[in-house]
Write a protein that holds these residues in place. Structure first.
Motif, PDB file in Angstrom:
ATOM      1  N   THR A  86     -11.153 -20.836 -26.330  1.00 26.08           N
ATOM      2  CA  THR A  86     -11.552 -21.434 -25.064  1.00 26.08           C
ATOM      3  C   THR A  86     -12.774 -22.342 -25.191  1.00 26.08           C
ATOM      4  O   THR A  86     -13.682 -22.072 -25.986  1.00 26.08           O
ATOM      5  N   GLN A  98     -14.270 -22.968 -22.226  1.00 24.48           N
ATOM      6  CA  GLN A  98     -14.945 -22.587 -20.988  1.00 24.48           C
ATOM      7  C   GLN A  98     -15.975 -21.489 -21.279  1.00 24.48           C
ATOM      8  O   GLN A  98     -16.150 -21.036 -22.402  1.00 24.48           O
ATOM      9  N   GLU A 141     -19.638 -18.639 -14.269  1.00 27.55           N
ATOM     10  CA  GLU A 141     -20.226 -19.132 -15.515  1.00 27.55           C
ATOM     11  C   GLU A 141     -21.582 -18.476 -15.755  1.00 27.55           C
ATOM     12  O   GLU A 141     -22.379 -18.306 -14.825  1.00 27.55           O
TER      13      GLU A 141
END
Length: 706
Positions: free
Chosen positions: A460, A462, A479
């Motif tokens: 990922t 992210q 996040e």
């Protein structure tokens, strides 16, 4: 007692446990109130370090003040029990534990419980079906309990069948609790699936309670101190070289997790050679050594423990500065649980994953140990129905299961009511039993899904913490702003070539000891083989050698490729020949071998013969011959020692020519084979060579599985 007074007492207990400035979290108080005032059942899913143990220790203290009986905590690991006993003392709660390590203390502890001197009794899930404990201690304990706590309840789902049967016994225990006894289940690692499975197994919100009466407290799983990152490196030697080059940069002391015991030892040895104070830690480590290793890490006397998953739940070091994984665990849940050891009492802890292409092979191996097919399980039931009560050892020759998987099957059958554990073994109950194929297929599908999720985590771009929190169905996932992807920075994947070369030299240093078998499996006579007990000294092989383990991060990949099912039979490759020469040169035998014998192979005859021929040539030793395979026998599939020996018993023979040569030798002979798994092939063939006159047999193989 009114609620305000109860809360003030709870706050006082918390301050005794955690310090003068500690204050109860609202969810902690909600759980304590539900247990003490409302006598409800609760499931608490909160991150590591949140204070779940404070809930049950404070609830215990308050219930005891109200005149209730002791709290029973079902706890999965001895290390966890040790920490819980110490934590209970800080809360002015008297705790004791009954487990497999302290049977000599059981009677005294039982007397103290009966006298009201014990506030908390910790038991392992296995104790719940120990005949003595189950029949004599548990009934009275259940009737007098003030609170039942199931700690680390995610074990029900994520430790598979090894723990599931023992935890599933709690369903029965719950039905036997008197009305009004509160129940608390706690875990730090539970997604929606795990919460549902915990509820199903424990009856929390299931058929034994009204869901409206069950309190579920679920908080954010963010860990603000953790800085997550992934460092992708092309080879095992690059990963090991990177670790050696960067270990000093990691904050404080920490844990380096590996997927196998062999890798833990290999990495420990290499890092020690590089001057680092490290120690290995696994389920095979002697208990005293494990306690010492834990103490050394707690006191910062080592930079790291190189550990398998055996070091996890229950190990509490608030200032643990880093967790590094050499190889990825097979699920985000397992990964989150392990990294949760770090950063509990410091502002920053580094969490790094160094994945490898061999990880998937290791996942597949552990997945192969899942619950066996119905026909195999039925054979266990059939054997018990035919023979009556049998010990596990006596049952093993009658079924195609190794000891650990047989134990697992028996536990499941016991929980399902088809067999019963009694003194001296197991007996059938005569109750009908159904194979839960749907459940096992669902588990397999979930396992594959979680493996893919772990690969997705590695790839990922992210936020990594958000990814893990979403895998755990954290409703507050967002996040983190701290991981390598969020910050655009992290540890570099560049490795100094000298460090890689040093790691390569260490990993390519061949040589693994093969320990000889000294005892025959139990129950051989029932399979028509009249041997038992200890192998006579004049029929044993001596300690042998292999080039490497199939699970090594050094030679493992090369050996797995050569010996894979379906791989072409071939002459001994040059690199393995040279490695074999190094192993033999380093072998400090009492007497140099005087000859070489090949062990006849049905699957790799060319490989084994060329191994024997080339080693004999380079060592200037006579090639005496070959232990022949009997063409009139067919190898049988065998999954335990007894069946393996029975299958091998008539497969090999020593012909007259080889026997004549052996009768003339005056020293040890090398016995060559492709790989050693259980060790029984070498043991049976070596016995024939000893009976034919060989003074000693030194086994030598390319690989070993252990």
């Amino acid at each position: 007692m009114d609620e305000d007074a109860l809360r003030e007492m709870a706050e006082e207990r918390l301050r005794a446990l955690a310090g003068p400035d500690a204050e109860l979290r609202e969810d902690q108080w909600a759980a304590i109130r539900a247990l003490v005032l409302q006598r409800r059942r609760a499931l608490v899913v909160q991150r590591t370090g949140w204070g779940k143990s404070a809930v049950y220790f404070i609830a215990t203290a308050l219930l005891r003040e109200l005149g209730e009986g002791p709290t029973v905590i079902v706890s999965p690991l001895l290390a966890l029990m040790r920490n819980q006993v110490e934590a209970a003392a800080a809360a002015e709660v008297h705790a004791a534990t009954i487990n497999s390590a302290n049977p000599e203390e059981w009677e005294d502890i039982e007397e103290r419980v009966a006298a009201g001197e014990v506030d908390v009794l910790l038991v392992s899930p296995e104790r719940l079906n120990n005949p003595d404990f189950r029949d004599t201690i548990l009934p009275e304990l259940t009737q007098n309990a003030g609170l039942l706590v199931v700690d680390e309840a995610h074990c029900i789902s994520d430790w598979g069948h090894d723990f599931r049967p023992d935890y599933r016994r709690l369903r029965t225990l719950l039905t036997e609790l008197p009305e009004g006894v509160p129940v608390l289940a706690t875990t730090a690692t539970a997604n929606d699936r795990v919460v549902a499975d915990v509820s199903e197994q424990l009856g929390v919100g299931g058929e034994f309670t009204d869901p409206q009466e069950t309190l579920v407290l679920r908080g954010t799983l963010d860990r603000e101190s953790l800085r997550l990152g992934v460092v992708q490196l092309p080879t095992a030697q690059a990963r090991l070289g990177w670790l050696a080059a960067h270990l000093d940069e990691l904050p404080g002391s920490g844990i380096i997790y590996t997927l196998t015991v062999a890798t833990a030892h290999e990495v420990t040895s290499y890092l020690r050679e590089r001057g680092y104070a490290v120690a290995s830690y696994s389920g095979r480590t002697d208990p005293a050594e494990r306690e010492q290793a834990e103490s050394d890490l707690l006191n910062n006397e080592v930079k790291a423990l190189v550990a398998t998953s055996a070091l996890g739940m229950g190990f509490d070091k608030p200032d643990l500065g880093f967790v590094v994984h050499l190889g990825a665990p097979s699920s985000p849940i397992a990964y989150y649980q392990q990294i949760g050891r770090a950063g509990r009492g410091v502002r920053r802890a580094d969490v790094l994953l160094l994945p490898g292409p061999e990880d998937r092979d290791i996942w597949s191996y552990f997945a192969s140990l899942a619950f066996p097919p119905e026909s195999t399980v039925r054979s266990v039931l059939g054997a018990l129905e035919q023979h009556g009560k049998l010990s596990t050892a006596a049952l093993e020759p009658h079924v195609e299961l190794g000891r650990s998987r047989l134990d697992m099957v028996l536990k499941v059958l016991d929980v399902d009511g088809a067999v019963r554990r009694v003194k001296g073994g197991w007996e059938p109950t005569g109750e009908p039993w159904q194979y839960d194929a749907e459940r096992y297929q669902r588990i397999e599908a979930e396992r594959k899904s979680e493996q893919q999720a772990m690969l997705d985590y590695i790839a990922t771009g992210q936020c990594r913490m958000e990814f893990l929190r979403r895998q755990l169905d954290d409703p507050y996932a967002a996040e983190c702003g701290r991981c390598d992807n969020c910050t655009g920075s992290g540890y570099s994947s560049e490795v100094d070539e000298q460090a890689v070369q040093e790691a390569r030299e260490r990993l390519q240093r061949p040589g693994v000891e093969l320990s000889p078998r000294k005892m025959w499996p139990s129950g051989m006579s029932s399979l028509g083989v009249e041997v038992s007990g200890k192998l006579p000294a004049d029929e044993q092989t001596t300690s042998g050698r292999a080039i490497g383990r199939l699970t090594d991060i050094g030679w493992g990949n090369r050996l797995r490729e050569l010996l894979a099912a379906g791989a072409a039979d071939q002459e001994l490759p040059e690199d393995l020949f040279q490695a074999g020469v190094k192993v033999l040169a380093a072998w400090e035998w009492e007497q140099r071998p005087v000859g070489v014998v090949a062990l006849g192979s049905r699957t790799r005859p060319k490989l084994v013969r060329s191994l024997a021929e080339r080693i004999a040539s380079i060592g200037r030793l006579p090639l005496l011959g070959e232990v022949l395979t009997n063409p009139n026998t067919t190898p049988q599939r065998a999954t335990n020692g007894a069946q393996r020996v029975a299958s091998l018993w008539r497969q090999f023979k020593v012909d007259d020519e080889l026997a004549a040569k052996l009768s003339d030798v005056d020293g040890p002979v090398l016995l060559m084979d492709d790989y050693a798994d259980t060790g029984w092939t070498i043991t049976v063939a070596g016995r024939l060579l000893r009976q034919a006159g060989a003074p000693a047999v030194l086994p030598f193989t390319l690989a070993t599985t252990n």
